[in-house]
Design a protein around this motif. Structure first.
Motif, PDB file in Angstrom:
ATOM      1  N   ALA A 157       0.834  -1.207   0.000  1.00  0.00           N
ATOM      2  CA  ALA A 157       0.000   0.000   0.000  1.00  0.00           C
ATOM      3  C   ALA A 157       0.865   1.252   0.000  1.00  0.00           C
ATOM      4  CB  ALA A 157      -0.949  -0.007   1.197  1.00  0.00           C
ATOM      5  N   GLN A 158       1.941   1.239   0.799  1.00  0.00           N
ATOM      6  CA  GLN A 158       2.854   2.386   0.844  1.00  0.00           C
ATOM      7  C   GLN A 158       3.552   2.552  -0.498  1.00  0.00           C
ATOM      8  OE1 GLN A 158       5.992   2.103   3.768  1.00  0.00           O
ATOM      9  NE2 GLN A 158       6.716   4.182   3.368  1.00  0.00           N
ATOM     10  N   LEU A 159       3.988   1.451  -1.112  1.00  0.00           N
ATOM     11  CA  LEU A 159       4.647   1.510  -2.408  1.00  0.00           C
ATOM     12  C   LEU A 159       3.714   2.084  -3.464  1.00  0.00           C
ATOM     13  CD1 LEU A 159       7.189   0.928  -4.045  1.00  0.00           C
ATOM     14  CD2 LEU A 159       6.353  -1.403  -4.395  1.00  0.00           C
ATOM     15  N   LYS A 160       2.446   1.657  -3.478  1.00  0.00           N
ATOM     16  CA  LYS A 160       1.464   2.188  -4.432  1.00  0.00           C
ATOM     17  C   LYS A 160       1.259   3.686  -4.222  1.00  0.00           C
ATOM     18  CE  LYS A 160      -1.417  -1.802  -5.500  1.00  0.00           C
ATOM     19  NZ  LYS A 160      -2.766  -2.369  -5.419  1.00  0.00           N
ATOM     20  N   SER A 173       7.707  13.737 -17.862  1.00  0.00           N
ATOM     21  CA  SER A 173       9.093  13.517 -18.273  1.00  0.00           C
ATOM     22  C   SER A 173       9.280  12.112 -18.810  1.00  0.00           C
ATOM     23  CB  SER A 173      10.023  13.753 -17.082  1.00  0.00           C
ATOM     24  OG  SER A 173      11.330  13.359 -17.409  1.00  0.00           O
ATOM     25  N   GLY A 174       9.886  11.984 -19.978  1.00  0.00           N
ATOM     26  CA  GLY A 174      10.083  10.685 -20.618  1.00  0.00           C
ATOM     27  C   GLY A 174      10.905   9.718 -19.789  1.00  0.00           C
ATOM     28  N   ALA A 175      12.042  10.136 -19.272  1.00  0.00           N
ATOM     29  CA  ALA A 175      12.906   9.256 -18.489  1.00  0.00           C
ATOM     30  C   ALA A 175      12.222   8.855 -17.191  1.00  0.00           C
ATOM     31  CB  ALA A 175      14.239   9.940 -18.196  1.00  0.00           C
ATOM     32  N   LEU A 176      11.539   9.802 -16.579  1.00  0.00           N
ATOM     33  CA  LEU A 176      10.855   9.491 -15.333  1.00  0.00           C
ATOM     34  C   LEU A 176       9.646   8.591 -15.581  1.00  0.00           C
ATOM     35  CD1 LEU A 176      11.168  12.937 -13.591  1.00  0.00           C
ATOM     36  CD2 LEU A 176      12.366  10.849 -13.029  1.00  0.00           C
ATOM     37  N   ARG A 177       8.986   8.804 -16.707  1.00  0.00           N
ATOM     38  CA  ARG A 177       7.851   7.946 -17.058  1.00  0.00           C
ATOM     39  C   ARG A 177       8.316   6.497 -17.169  1.00  0.00           C
ATOM     40  NH1 ARG A 177       5.645  10.414 -21.602  1.00  0.00           N
ATOM     41  NH2 ARG A 177       4.618  11.792 -20.164  1.00  0.00           N
ATOM     42  N   SER A 178       9.473   6.301 -17.791  1.00  0.00           N
ATOM     43  CA  SER A 178      10.025   4.955 -17.917  1.00  0.00           C
ATOM     44  C   SER A 178      10.314   4.352 -16.552  1.00  0.00           C
ATOM     45  CB  SER A 178      11.304   5.003 -18.763  1.00  0.00           C
ATOM     46  OG  SER A 178      11.942   3.760 -18.767  1.00  0.00           O
ATOM     47  N   ALA A 179      10.878   5.163 -15.639  1.00  0.00           N
ATOM     48  CA  ALA A 179      11.164   4.672 -14.290  1.00  0.00           C
ATOM     49  C   ALA A 179       9.881   4.322 -13.559  1.00  0.00           C
ATOM     50  CB  ALA A 179      11.952   5.719 -13.513  1.00  0.00           C
ATOM     51  N   ASN A 184       5.798   0.362 -11.551  1.00  0.00           N
ATOM     52  CA  ASN A 184       4.482  -0.273 -11.660  1.00  0.00           C
ATOM     53  C   ASN A 184       4.631  -1.765 -11.954  1.00  0.00           C
ATOM     54  OD1 ASN A 184       2.673   1.814 -11.031  1.00  0.00           O
ATOM     55  ND2 ASN A 184       2.901   2.694 -13.080  1.00  0.00           N
ATOM     56  N   ALA A 185       5.621  -2.120 -12.771  1.00  0.00           N
ATOM     57  CA  ALA A 185       5.868  -3.532 -13.047  1.00  0.00           C
ATOM     58  C   ALA A 185       6.314  -4.237 -11.777  1.00  0.00           C
ATOM     59  CB  ALA A 185       6.926  -3.671 -14.142  1.00  0.00           C
ATOM     60  N   ILE A 187       5.444  -3.375  -8.737  1.00  0.00           N
ATOM     61  CA  ILE A 187       4.223  -3.505  -7.918  1.00  0.00           C
ATOM     62  C   ILE A 187       3.416  -4.726  -8.384  1.00  0.00           C
ATOM     63  CG2 ILE A 187       1.982  -2.452  -7.404  1.00  0.00           C
ATOM     64  CD1 ILE A 187       3.428   0.255  -7.336  1.00  0.00           C
ATOM     65  N   ALA A 188       3.253  -4.835  -9.704  1.00  0.00           N
ATOM     66  CA  ALA A 188       2.501  -5.985 -10.241  1.00  0.00           C
ATOM     67  C   ALA A 188       3.166  -7.301  -9.862  1.00  0.00           C
ATOM     68  CB  ALA A 188       2.377  -5.850 -11.756  1.00  0.00           C
ATOM     69  N   ARG A 189       4.481  -7.339  -9.905  1.00  0.00           N
ATOM     70  CA  ARG A 189       5.230  -8.559  -9.537  1.00  0.00           C
ATOM     71  C   ARG A 189       5.006  -8.883  -8.063  1.00  0.00           C
ATOM     72  NH1 ARG A 189       9.697 -10.134  -7.219  1.00  0.00           N
ATOM     73  NH2 ARG A 189      10.473  -8.071  -6.790  1.00  0.00           N
ATOM     74  N   LEU A 190       5.045  -7.829  -7.207  1.00  0.00           N
ATOM     75  CA  LEU A 190       4.833  -8.038  -5.770  1.00  0.00           C
ATOM     76  C   LEU A 190       3.399  -8.489  -5.463  1.00  0.00           C
ATOM     77  CD1 LEU A 190       6.813  -5.034  -4.258  1.00  0.00           C
ATOM     78  CD2 LEU A 190       7.428  -7.439  -4.127  1.00  0.00           C
ATOM     79  N   GLU A 191       2.441  -7.930  -6.205  1.00  0.00           N
ATOM     80  CA  GLU A 191       1.041  -8.326  -6.010  1.00  0.00           C
ATOM     81  C   GLU A 191       0.819  -9.788  -6.423  1.00  0.00           C
ATOM     82  OE1 GLU A 191      -1.603  -4.289  -6.479  1.00  0.00           O
ATOM     83  OE2 GLU A 191      -0.983  -5.312  -8.316  1.00  0.00           O
ATOM     84  N   ALA A 192       1.570 -10.239  -7.395  1.00  0.00           N
ATOM     85  CA  ALA A 192       1.419 -11.610  -7.873  1.00  0.00           C
ATOM     86  C   ALA A 192       1.916 -12.629  -6.859  1.00  0.00           C
ATOM     87  CB  ALA A 192       2.153 -11.802  -9.200  1.00  0.00           C
ATOM     88  N   ARG A 193       2.693 -12.247  -5.913  1.00  0.00           N
ATOM     89  CA  ARG A 193       3.228 -13.175  -4.902  1.00  0.00           C
ATOM     90  C   ARG A 193       2.177 -13.741  -4.036  1.00  0.00           C
ATOM     91  NH1 ARG A 193       8.524 -10.598  -2.153  1.00  0.00           N
ATOM     92  NH2 ARG A 193       9.843 -10.542  -3.931  1.00  0.00           N
TER      93      ARG A 193
END
Length: 193
Positions: A157-160, A173-179, A184-185, A187-193
């Motif tokens: 929840a804190q990470l989100k 910002s393009g570079a920040l958008r990529s980060a 988000n990926a 977060i998705a990986r952590l949620e899948a656990r």
């Protein structure tokens, strides 16, 4: 004409190709009839010239009898350090301007390498005002520490929340958008656990 203090920027030139161009950045005190500022002379042809002096002087107003038009009689002196220094003057100007300080004629002379260079009957016109766009001065918080703490604690929840705040402030910002996409990926990986 303005009353009080106002800034004006003037070009003085005879409009000949390669001739020196004088730019005056002046602060005008209409109460005391005093003027101060900077004179810069630039010449692009050989020999190149990049002259600069602090200037000061005074002006008076005169009315032409047949037309009753007001004119400004301007007198400036200058040197590299200002009026209170012990350095000899290296610049003099006499001019007549329109009542709005936007046109007229002037003669001036400047000293370069010990030699006086006169410029007679040059046209005076308004110089373009250089506007430097302001950059935002507010701090942009970066959330690297908060992200690392949220990842280390495993608090999803804190990470989100941290990622959401980062997206709101930095999504353009393009570079920040990529980060942010990488986070988000994660977060998705952590949620899948």
């Amino acid at each position: 004409m303005s009353i009080g203090l106002f800034h004006t920027r003037l070009n003085v030139s005879n409009h000949l190709l390669g001739a020196p161009v004088l730019t005056l950045d002046l602060l005008v005190d209409t109460v005391k009839k005093k003027v101060s500022g900077v004179a810069s002379i630039y010449q692009s042809t050989w020999p190149p010239l990049n002259f600069r002096a602090r200037v000061w002087g005074e002006y008076s107003e005169a009315k032409l009898v047949p037309t009753a038009e007001s004119h400004i009689i301007l007198s400036l002196d200058g040197n590299p350090s200002g009026p209170t220094s012990q350095i000899a003057e290296t610049f003099h100007l006499k001019g007549i301007l329109g009542a709005e300080w936007d046109s007229g004629f002037a003669s001036y002379k400047y000293q370069e390498q010990g030699i006086w260079h006169p410029v007679k009957h040059a046209a005076v016109s308004q110089a373009p005002v250089i506007v430097i766009p302001e950059q935002p001065h507010h701090a942009q918080p970066l959330y690297a520490v908060a992200v690392q703490q949220a990842q280390a604690s495993g608090d999803l929840a804190q990470l989100k929340s941290v990622v959401s705040k980062g997206e709101q402030q930095l999504a353009h910002s393009g570079a920040l958008r990529s980060a942010l996409e990488q986070l988000n990926a994660e977060i998705a990986r952590l949620e899948a656990r």
